[in-house]
Structures are given as structure tokens and as C-alpha cells.
Enzyme design. Sequence first.
Site, short mmCIF file in Angstrom:
data_model
loop_
_atom_site.label_atom_id
_atom_site.label_comp_id
_atom_site.label_asym_id
_atom_site.label_seq_id
_atom_site.Cartn_x
_atom_site.Cartn_y
_atom_site.Cartn_z
N ARG A 96 0.63 10.29 1.31
CA ARG A 96 1.14 11.28 2.26
C ARG A 96 2.23 12.16 1.65
O ARG A 96 2.64 13.15 2.25
CB ARG A 96 1.69 10.58 3.50
CG ARG A 96 0.65 9.75 4.25
CD ARG A 96 1.26 9.05 5.45
NE ARG A 96 0.34 8.09 6.04
CZ ARG A 96 0.62 7.33 7.10
NH1 ARG A 96 1.82 7.42 7.66
NH2 ARG A 96 -0.27 6.48 7.56
N LYS A 111 -10.55 -1.46 7.35
CA LYS A 111 -9.32 -1.07 8.04
C LYS A 111 -9.69 -0.72 9.49
O LYS A 111 -10.75 -0.14 9.75
CB LYS A 111 -8.72 0.15 7.34
CG LYS A 111 -7.42 0.70 7.92
CD LYS A 111 -7.04 1.96 7.16
CE LYS A 111 -5.79 2.65 7.70
NZ LYS A 111 -4.56 2.00 7.26
N GLU A 170 0.87 -1.18 0.00
CA GLU A 170 0.00 0.00 0.00
C GLU A 170 0.90 1.23 0.00
O GLU A 170 1.64 1.46 0.95
CB GLU A 170 -0.89 -0.01 1.24
CG GLU A 170 -1.69 1.26 1.47
CD GLU A 170 -2.33 1.30 2.86
OE1 GLU A 170 -2.48 2.42 3.40
OE2 GLU A 170 -2.65 0.23 3.41
N THR A 204 -4.06 6.22 2.61
CA THR A 204 -4.29 7.59 3.07
C THR A 204 -5.02 8.39 2.00
O THR A 204 -4.67 9.54 1.69
CB THR A 204 -2.97 8.29 3.46
OG1 THR A 204 -2.10 7.36 4.11
CG2 THR A 204 -3.23 9.43 4.42
#
Length: 320
Positions: A44, A128, A40, A68
Site C-alpha cells: 500500500r 484469505k 505480511e 495487497t
Amino acid sequence: MDVLERIGLAGLVPVVVIENADDAVPAARALLEAGLDVMEITMRTDAGIQAIKNVRSGAPEMLVGAGTVLTLDKCKESVDAGAQFIVSPGFDAEIVRWCVDNEVAVTPGCVTPTEIQQALAEGLKTMKFFPSDVYGGVKAMSALYGPFKSAGVRFIPTSGVNNDNLTEYADKPFIWAVGGGWLCKTADITNKNFAGITEAVRKAIDILLGFEVVHIGINLETPEESLDVCHQFSKAFNFPIKEGNSSNFAGPSIEVLKSKYLGKMGHIAIKTNSINRAMHYLAKRGYEVDLDTAKYKGSVLTAVYLKDQFGGFAVHLMQK
């Protein structure tokens, strides 16, 4: 095999922060070298989108997702770049619905019953759980699993997990996979320590699978011979004898069969946290199972033999 099934078999999802897109493929290769084909890449940094593109072209065997993801625009941009799944830290109905409508695997962050019910309403079962350590970790997920077990809910916890405590997560039926940055540290990427990434992931896979020898089976011809051998072990070592239908045991770790079965010499039983994951990783190492030997409890696979023999011994996996 669909994306979420592949993530579940891998059992580990490295959360990868890429500062320089040129490092993305070497990082992916380091993970693949360890036997892990899921990563993943987070959004960011400004390099995230290009990093996904680089991995899709430079390491096509890698299943790569975007993490994210905070907005629908970033979600679409990630998918256009080649992301095969989307991960968001919280539940965003707009992102989830777009992914569902466009058949893109998505795992939103859900840590409360309300968020879980929102995800279920959108047809999602895999979520998640972030940040896992802050919201109660295994204890919290276990409590949430109770009311939502019948709905098929499963979690991918991230934050606070590492090789020191991975064992706590490895055998839980409600944990689909475990994610985290410890599997592919940003400092290791920046310092080109790709060998260190490979080593960390290999250790994590070993912990995840939890292989351990539980007993050795000895092939004999008759029930009388089997019991006689058990008495020898009992006389020599005070191992208690337990008689059974097809075999006898001398202590908990020596099974003496009453007739010949698989293996020239006998068999070795190895327990694992997950037979399905074990089969996945063993196949990568060149070992296949013989599904004709599979045993089930309901729909759950509980034991199966490998096709190979080791030193004249058949080897079978057992579910812990």
C-alpha cells in the site's frame, strides 16, 4: 516445514503497513520478541518493496510476505525482493497461476463459493477471507466450510479482528490463521512504539492459545487409596465421585489415579485451542513435548505431556 504450515502454526499474521523502510526491521524485531515469526508487509506504500528487502537481510528468521498484491508485476517484484508468500485481497487467476508455477505460497481473497472453487481448481486450499467483518466473519466461514470441508478448505480472515474478539476465531478448525493490522499498528511503527507492538502480540498469542487448567491428577498406589481420597473430597466439599478404569474423579477437576503414572506428585492438565500451535510456541519458550505420550483421535492429536515437570507435577496438554 513449508510456508503455509509455518503460518498455520503461528496462527497470527500481522498486516504491516510501512511508511519508512528503515522501520521495517525494528517492527520485525518487535514481533519476534513476542514470539511471532510471520509478517505480511503490504504494498500500500512505496516503501513496501524495500521494507521486505530490509527484513530479509536484517531479520532473516522472520517469514515475510507481501500483501495487497494487485498485479502480476507487483507480485514478481515482491518475490524478487524476497517475499516468501503472496497475499491478494481478491482472486486474480494470473497471479495465482504464476505463484503456483513458481512454487510461491499464495493466499488469494475468496469470500464466495465461486471464488473458492476457482482457487481449488488452481490447487489452493488456504485462502484469505477479506474483509471478514463485512462478509459475515466466523458465521460465513462456517457456512462455506460445510460444502468445502472435504476439499480441505481453510481460511485466513482479516479485517474486524482484534484482541477483543480473537477468541471467536481461535478454536475453529476451518480458520488456518488470523490476520490484521491490530497486531502491528502503523501508528506504533511511526511513533517507534515497538514495545507496544510486542505487548499487543503477546496478548494475542495468549488469547489464541487459550491455555486453562482443567484438572489436577494425584498419583496413588492402589485403587482403594484412590477411592478413599475421592471420598475425602466428597465428604469435605460435596464433590461428586466418578469412578473410572485407571483413575477416579472427585468433581470435574480432581483426578486421583489408581497407580503411579508420570510426575512424582501427579499431573496437571491444561487445555488449549490448538495442541499443535501450543507445541510451536512452547518450543520457542524452551519447553518440548514427549511424543511417546501422545494420544490421538483418528489423526488428530488430543493430548501430550511435556518433558519437563513443574514442582514434581507432569504437565499434559489437552485439545479443547
